[in-house]
Design an enzyme around this catalytic site. Structure first.
Site, PDB file in Angstrom:
ATOM      1  N   LYS A   1       0.786  -0.878  -0.495  1.00 41.93           N
ATOM      2  CA  LYS A   1      -0.052  -0.002  -0.188  1.00 41.93           C
ATOM      3  C   LYS A   1       1.089   1.098  -0.028  1.00 41.93           C
ATOM      4  O   LYS A   1       0.252   2.181  -0.301  1.00 41.93           O
ATOM      5  CB  LYS A   1      -0.748   0.230   1.271  1.00 41.93           C
ATOM      6  CG  LYS A   1      -1.333   1.640   1.804  1.00 41.93           C
ATOM      7  CD  LYS A   1      -2.479   0.988   2.725  1.00 41.93           C
ATOM      8  CE  LYS A   1      -1.893   1.706   4.273  1.00 41.93           C
ATOM      9  NZ  LYS A   1      -1.437   3.172   4.167  1.00 41.93           N
ATOM     10  N   ASN A   2       1.650   1.494   1.180  1.00 40.52           N
ATOM     11  CA  ASN A   2       2.719   2.987   1.360  1.00 40.52           C
ATOM     12  C   ASN A   2       3.907   3.073   0.087  1.00 40.52           C
ATOM     13  O   ASN A   2       4.397   3.928  -0.436  1.00 40.52           O
ATOM     14  CB  ASN A   2       2.859   2.656   2.517  1.00 40.52           C
ATOM     15  CG  ASN A   2       2.130   3.101   3.631  1.00 40.52           C
ATOM     16  OD1 ASN A   2       1.238   2.971   3.273  1.00 40.52           O
ATOM     17  ND2 ASN A   2       2.251   2.542   5.003  1.00 40.52           N
TER      18      ASN A   2
ATOM     19  N   ASP B   1       4.342   0.507  12.580  1.00 41.43           N
ATOM     20  CA  ASP B   1       2.693   0.178  11.746  1.00 41.43           C
ATOM     21  C   ASP B   1       2.569  -1.826  12.257  1.00 41.43           C
ATOM     22  O   ASP B   1       1.723  -2.420  11.818  1.00 41.43           O
ATOM     23  CB  ASP B   1       2.751  -0.097  10.425  1.00 41.43           C
ATOM     24  CG  ASP B   1       2.016   1.026   9.881  1.00 41.43           C
ATOM     25  OD1 ASP B   1       1.786   2.398  10.823  1.00 41.43           O
ATOM     26  OD2 ASP B   1       2.521   1.615   8.672  1.00 41.43           O
TER      27      ASP B   1
ATOM     28  N   ASP C   1      -5.908   8.633   8.949  1.00 42.92           N
ATOM     29  CA  ASP C   1      -6.075   7.933  10.154  1.00 42.92           C
ATOM     30  C   ASP C   1      -5.739   8.455  11.415  1.00 42.92           C
ATOM     31  O   ASP C   1      -4.606   9.916  11.617  1.00 42.92           O
ATOM     32  CB  ASP C   1      -5.523   6.888  10.637  1.00 42.92           C
ATOM     33  CG  ASP C   1      -4.906   6.296  10.466  1.00 42.92           C
ATOM     34  OD1 ASP C   1      -6.588   6.328   9.699  1.00 42.92           O
ATOM     35  OD2 ASP C   1      -3.920   5.125   9.136  1.00 42.92           O
TER      36      ASP C   1
HETATM   37  N1  EPU Z   1       5.671  14.697  11.391  1.00 39.95           N
HETATM   38  C1  EPU Z   1       5.489  15.759  12.003  1.00 39.95           C
HETATM   39  N2  EPU Z   1       5.738  16.466  10.713  1.00 39.95           N
HETATM   40  C2  EPU Z   1       5.852  16.288   9.210  1.00 39.95           C
HETATM   41  C3  EPU Z   1       6.077  15.043   8.778  1.00 39.95           C
HETATM   42  C4  EPU Z   1       6.126  14.287  10.060  1.00 39.95           C
HETATM   43  O1  EPU Z   1       5.800  16.335  12.911  1.00 39.95           O
HETATM   44  O2  EPU Z   1       6.331  17.492   8.055  1.00 39.95           O
HETATM   45  C5  EPU Z   1       5.923  12.971  12.350  1.00 39.95           C
HETATM   46  C6  EPU Z   1       4.188  12.789  12.666  1.00 39.95           C
HETATM   47  O3  EPU Z   1       3.246  13.397  13.351  1.00 39.95           O
HETATM   48  C7  EPU Z   1       4.960  11.507  13.086  1.00 39.95           C
HETATM   49  C8  EPU Z   1       5.919  10.710  12.931  1.00 39.95           C
HETATM   50  O4  EPU Z   1       6.752  12.370  11.770  1.00 39.95           O
HETATM   51  O5  EPU Z   1       4.766  11.363  14.282  1.00 39.95           O
HETATM   52  C9  EPU Z   1       6.385  10.189  11.796  1.00 39.95           C
HETATM   53  O6  EPU Z   1       5.466  10.433  10.307  1.00 39.95           O
HETATM   54  P1  EPU Z   1       6.407  10.190   8.958  1.00 39.95           P
HETATM   55  O7  EPU Z   1       5.743  11.234   7.842  1.00 39.95           O
HETATM   56  O8  EPU Z   1       7.495   9.406   8.939  1.00 39.95           O
HETATM   57  O9  EPU Z   1       4.649   9.498   7.756  1.00 39.95           O
HETATM   58  P2  EPU Z   1       3.967   9.560   6.613  1.00 39.95           P
HETATM   59  O10 EPU Z   1       4.851   9.415   6.230  1.00 39.95           O
HETATM   60  O11 EPU Z   1       2.722  10.120   6.948  1.00 39.95           O
HETATM   61  C10 EPU Z   1       3.659   6.729   6.896  1.00 39.95           C
HETATM   62  C11 EPU Z   1       2.865   5.465   6.044  1.00 39.95           C
HETATM   63  C12 EPU Z   1       2.311   5.554   7.424  1.00 39.95           C
HETATM   64  C13 EPU Z   1       3.419   5.208   8.716  1.00 39.95           C
HETATM   65  C14 EPU Z   1       4.768   5.909   8.147  1.00 39.95           C
HETATM   66  C15 EPU Z   1       5.725   5.449   9.392  1.00 39.95           C
HETATM   67  C16 EPU Z   1       1.918   5.634   4.624  1.00 39.95           C
HETATM   68  C17 EPU Z   1       0.751   6.503   3.807  1.00 39.95           C
HETATM   69  N3  EPU Z   1       2.318   6.006   5.294  1.00 39.95           N
HETATM   70  O12 EPU Z   1       3.032   8.052   6.998  1.00 39.95           O
HETATM   71  O13 EPU Z   1       1.660   3.871   7.733  1.00 39.95           O
HETATM   72  O14 EPU Z   1       3.225   4.278   9.831  1.00 39.95           O
HETATM   73  O15 EPU Z   1       4.820   6.613   8.071  1.00 39.95           O
HETATM   74  O16 EPU Z   1       6.636   3.968   8.934  1.00 39.95           O
HETATM   75  O17 EPU Z   1       2.941   5.858   3.709  1.00 39.95           O
HETATM   76  C18 EPU Z   1      -0.672   3.000   7.671  1.00 39.95           C
HETATM   77  O18 EPU Z   1      -0.125   2.004   6.332  1.00 39.95           O
HETATM   78  O19 EPU Z   1      -1.489   2.567   8.439  1.00 39.95           O
HETATM   79  C19 EPU Z   1       0.421   4.297   7.797  1.00 39.95           C
HETATM   80  C20 EPU Z   1      -0.022   5.050   9.402  1.00 39.95           C
END
Ligand code: EPU
Length: 434
Positions: free
Chosen positions: A21-22, A306, A116
């Site tokens: 998915k990701n 995750d 989420d």
């Molecule tokens: N964060 C910030 N500022 C930002 C971006 C992120 O403070 O500008 C913080 C977030 O609030 C969080 C942490 O950094 O506390 C990690 O966020 P990250 O940006 O790494 O996550 P994401 O890209 O929003 C993806 C996956 C998530 C997975 C995370 C961590 C996708 C669509 N989502 O999210 O997957 O948990 O990386 O590996 O790729 C899921 O698949 O259910 C899911 C939530």
């Protein structure tokens, strides 16, 4: 939509994992960087991929789906203003269209994000990085309004935290920018490496250096690609946890990639699970009783956030007191109250119960869990709050005594293709009710 699950039966056989998915969702956004056709094999038929496809279509993409092959071509960007989708269906992907839209149109208007409810989830790191590359970004009426009238320029970017989304955003913005971009403290998840490999095939120049550094030399144009999406490591972990959650289960997870699971496999063995690596997958089972352990979630190559939820089910069945310190999201234990309702004995604390440096130290977020086991689980009626919590509910229901009713399983469908049918093939007693 609901699942009715009668738990306690033994699960045996093979289950094949689908495309990630990701990775898949980011790849179709990356396809917006070219006007040529991109073809993705092993593309998962899941809710989040559908939402992202609709998003790309609204921008101007033409999409055809044939089984698990998706073809996408965006000859012209029709809309640089990304119209908010039905909010109940919203996800985190729209912010990643910034790079492709700024590269091709010099403008982008992106709605504030959904996704989420597992924490505050800001995009400040994305925006700071894009600004360093020459984008002007303001907010107006619920939108980020961005422009780069002279085009994006390469920059030296040091990410405050190795955010997956921010790293992807910079990569997508930098591949067609003028000059060289250096990203330090980048996220290096397997899905990011796969995105880089796909972009290389499209003509990009991207280097993976030591110490979380990524180097990108902007090129003038990218071409189409035919690319196979990597298998979903979160699915692999979910089915591995399901196998080990109850004695007597034995599940071969076909397509599981050893390289993606090294950290998980170590923790699984520490808790008392076992596995055998085969050429086309990994077989998982539980030889004996489980023992309590401590886990800390982290960015790759650490224990992924995750995986926390399915692993918690194992810890409810382990002898002794286990601890999970969640260092990636500040609010990812909301589902614990449902597990306790089903019979688990888990307390959540705001103190850091671990040794990793944690951004939530002293902030009062409920991000450490203490799990006492073993606790027999009982079937109950619960509502699925989000995707990964949903998989924990489902595994709990499958090992619980009696009937469970899981409501809101659309959340699980966002990331797991036809999971009910695939679990039935292992012998699970699960029915979908519309
Ligand atoms: N964060 C910030 N500022 C930002 C971006 C992120 O403070 O500008 C913080 C977030 O609030 C969080 C942490 O950094 O506390 C990690 O966020 P990250 O940006 O790494 O996550 P994401 O890209 O929003 C993806 C996956 C998530 C997975 C995370 C961590 C996708 C669509 N989502 O999210 O997957 O948990 O990386 O590996 O790729 C899921 O698949 O259910 C899911 C939530």
């Amino acid at each position: 939509m609901k699942f009715i699950v009668n738990g306690g039966g033994k699960l045996n056989g093979e289950i094949t994992i689908k495309g990630s998915k990701n990775a898949a969702t980011k790849m179709i956004v990356a396809s917006l960087l070219t006007d040529e056709e991109c073809v993705f094999e092993n593309f998962p038929r899941i809710g989040d991929a559908e939402i992202t496809s609709e998003l790309c279509q609204a921008i101007g993409a033409e999409i055809a789906l044939n089984g698990s092959t998706l073809s996408i071509k965006t000859p012209k960007i029709k809309n640089y203003r990304v119209v908010p989708l039905d909010l109940s269906k919203n996800n985190r992907i729209p912010i990643l269209t910034l790079g492709p839209l700024l590269s091709r149109m010099g403008k982008a208007e992106i709605p504030f994000l959904g996704g989420d409810q597992i924490g505050y989830r800001p995009v400040d790191i994305h925006l700071e990085a894009l600004k360093l590359m020459g984008a002007k970004i303001e907010t107006a009426d619920g939108f980020f309004v961005a422009s780069a009238t002279d085009g994006l320029k390469g920059a030296k970017i040091n990410l405050r935290y190795p955010s997956v989304g921010a790293t992807e955003n910079v990569i997508l913005a930098a591949v067609l920018a003028k000059g060289r971009t250096i990203v330090k403290n980048a996220a290096i998840e397997p899905e990011i490496t796969d995105l880089i490999k796909m972009l290389q095939d499209m003509g990009a120049i991207i280097g993976l250096g030591a110490d979380r550094t990524i180097y990108i030399n902007g090129v003038k144009k990218l071409r189409g690609t035919k690319y196979r999406v990597l298998p979903d490591r979160n699915e692999a972990v979910s089915f591995a946890c399901l196998a080990v959650a109850a004695k007597g289960n034995k599940i071969k997870v076909k397509g599981a990639v050893h390289d993606h699971l090294i950290t998980f496999l170590n923790e699984l063995r520490r808790v008392g699970g076992d596995y055998r690596i085969e050429s086309d997958g990994i077989v998982f089972w539980r030889p004996d009783s489980l023992s309590a352990i401590e886990i800390e979630t982290d960015t790759h190559p650490g224990f992924m956030t995750d995986w926390q939820q399915p692993f918690t089910i194992l810890l409810t069945q382990a002898n002794g007191v286990s601890i999970i310190h969640e260092t990636v999201y500040e609010n990812r234990f909301d589902y614990i109250k449902d597990l306790n309702f089903m019979g688990a004995n888990i307390k959540v604390f705001s103190k850091c119960l671990g040794e990793l440096p944690c951004r939530f130290n002293g902030e009062g977020y409920p991000h450490s869990a203490v799990i006492s086991g073993p606790a027999p689980l009982y079937g109950k009626r619960v509502k699925v709050p989000d995707l990964r919590a949903g998989i924990a509910h489902l595994i709990a229901a499958l090992i619980a005594q009696g009937e469970s009713v899981l409501e809101g399983v659309e959340q699980i469908d966002r990331g797991y293709e036809k999971i009910d049918e695939r679990l039935q093939s292992l012998g699970a007693d699960i029915k979908r009710i519309a």
